[in-house]
Design a protein around this motif. Sequence first.
Motif, PDB file in Angstrom:
ATOM      1  N   VAL A 246      -8.251   2.690   3.531  1.00  0.00           N
ATOM      2  CA  VAL A 246      -7.553   1.799   2.777  1.00  0.00           C
ATOM      3  C   VAL A 246      -9.056   0.587   2.059  1.00  0.00           C
ATOM      4  CG1 VAL A 246      -5.707  -0.339   1.943  1.00  0.00           C
ATOM      5  CG2 VAL A 246      -5.279   2.205   2.268  1.00  0.00           C
ATOM      6  N   ARG A 247      -9.410  -0.149   3.516  1.00  0.00           N
ATOM      7  CA  ARG A 247     -10.511  -1.009   3.435  1.00  0.00           C
ATOM      8  C   ARG A 247     -11.415  -0.558   2.503  1.00  0.00           C
ATOM      9  NH1 ARG A 247      -9.654  -2.261   8.460  1.00  0.00           N
ATOM     10  NH2 ARG A 247     -11.504  -1.311   9.171  1.00  0.00           N
TER      11      ARG A 247
ATOM     12  N   LEU B 176      -3.901   5.608  12.514  1.00  0.00           N
ATOM     13  CA  LEU B 176      -3.325   4.144  11.508  1.00  0.00           C
ATOM     14  C   LEU B 176      -4.555   3.064  11.381  1.00  0.00           C
ATOM     15  CD1 LEU B 176       0.682   3.545  12.841  1.00  0.00           C
ATOM     16  CD2 LEU B 176      -0.085   4.643  10.581  1.00  0.00           C
ATOM     17  N   ALA B 177      -5.299   3.388  12.600  1.00  0.00           N
ATOM     18  CA  ALA B 177      -6.616   2.569  12.030  1.00  0.00           C
ATOM     19  C   ALA B 177      -6.793   3.552  11.511  1.00  0.00           C
ATOM     20  CB  ALA B 177      -6.969   2.548  13.609  1.00  0.00           C
TER      21      ALA B 177
ATOM     22  N   TYR C 208       4.759  -0.357   4.818  1.00  0.00           N
ATOM     23  CA  TYR C 208       3.491   0.730   3.889  1.00  0.00           C
ATOM     24  C   TYR C 208       5.317   1.755   2.611  1.00  0.00           C
ATOM     25  CZ  TYR C 208      -0.679   1.014   6.329  1.00  0.00           C
ATOM     26  OH  TYR C 208      -2.445   0.842   6.707  1.00  0.00           O
TER      27      TYR C 208
ATOM     28  N   THR D 165       0.883  -1.412   0.274  1.00  0.00           N
ATOM     29  CA  THR D 165      -0.080   0.284   0.302  1.00  0.00           C
ATOM     30  C   THR D 165       0.437   1.039   0.756  1.00  0.00           C
ATOM     31  OG1 THR D 165      -1.507  -1.004   1.292  1.00  0.00           O
ATOM     32  CG2 THR D 165      -1.650   0.811   1.475  1.00  0.00           C
TER      33      THR D 165
ATOM     34  N   ASN E 157      -1.420   6.043  16.670  1.00  0.00           N
ATOM     35  CA  ASN E 157      -2.374   4.732  16.561  1.00  0.00           C
ATOM     36  C   ASN E 157      -4.328   4.908  15.992  1.00  0.00           C
ATOM     37  OD1 ASN E 157      -0.975   2.772  17.192  1.00  0.00           O
ATOM     38  ND2 ASN E 157      -0.918   3.692  19.679  1.00  0.00           N
TER      39      ASN E 157
ATOM     40  N   ARG F  88       5.528  -0.628   9.169  1.00  0.00           N
ATOM     41  CA  ARG F  88       4.073  -0.977   8.762  1.00  0.00           C
ATOM     42  C   ARG F  88       3.457  -1.762   7.701  1.00  0.00           C
ATOM     43  NH1 ARG F  88       3.489   1.621  12.985  1.00  0.00           N
ATOM     44  NH2 ARG F  88       2.513   1.235  15.284  1.00  0.00           N
TER      45      ARG F  88
ATOM     46  N   ARG G  32      -5.706   2.424   7.321  1.00  0.00           N
ATOM     47  CA  ARG G  32      -6.054   0.712   7.395  1.00  0.00           C
ATOM     48  C   ARG G  32      -7.952   1.675   7.436  1.00  0.00           C
ATOM     49  NH1 ARG G  32      -2.608  -0.290  11.454  1.00  0.00           N
ATOM     50  NH2 ARG G  32      -4.837  -0.002  13.422  1.00  0.00           N
ATOM     51  N   ALA G  33      -8.831   1.775   7.485  1.00  0.00           N
ATOM     52  CA  ALA G  33     -10.651   2.018   7.059  1.00  0.00           C
ATOM     53  C   ALA G  33     -10.124   2.199   6.457  1.00  0.00           C
ATOM     54  CB  ALA G  33     -10.626   2.439   8.177  1.00  0.00           C
TER      55      ALA G  33
END
Length: 227
Positions: free
Chosen positions: A116-117, A109-110, A26, A2, A106, A24, A113-114
């Motif tokens: 990108v998901r 980053l969460a 990326y 990613t 944190n 992580r 991720r959401a």
Amino acid sequence: MTRVLVVEDDPQLVRALVINLQARDYGVDAAPDGATALRLAAARQPDVVLLDLGLPDMDGVDVIRALRGWTRVPIMVLSARQSSDEKVAALDAGADDYVTKPFNMNELLARLRAAVRRTGDTPLVPETTLVETEDFTLDLLAKKAVRDGRDVRLTPTEWHLLEMLVTNPGRLITQKQLLQEVWGVSQSNKTNYLRVYMAQLRRKLETDPSHPRYLITEPGMGYRFEG
């Protein structure tokens, strides 16, 4: 891998973001200004953009508009600007999320991720025809809603409003966007339209309309659908 494009003119923050993202796995590109950001976005095709609004050469909102001219890449704003008007301006321009500085790494980053998901789950052109939740099912092609085994009658306006939300799951749709799309108006004094129709949709679809699980209000900003 990613790829993340970080658009930020604070070298210390850029360094912290690059270290945390690379740790992580990326891939990271960094741009200190808007012009570089637009050039890198075209060349590197990032999967998500982290964007500061206070750039030295142009306002971040203009960067959002320029990107939205050709890409649906998720754009997360990172800004010290905290007024609701500035948040709404960025979201109306096409940002997907807004994180105020200082922020918890944190949490950022969460959210990343959401974002990108959601992109992976949602086609660029909304092709979703069936939306299923624990409490109701929507067939967008047949314009049919079913709750507890029974058909739910929705007006054309209710359908239009609902489609805008459910084809963008998890994404905040601003009041202005909804008013413009559904009624062709963007005046803020028409927000009572939205309140009335959202209340009707909740009564028809939510188990507990006063504590909605799916049709969520972001006060003063807009609405989102959580599937």
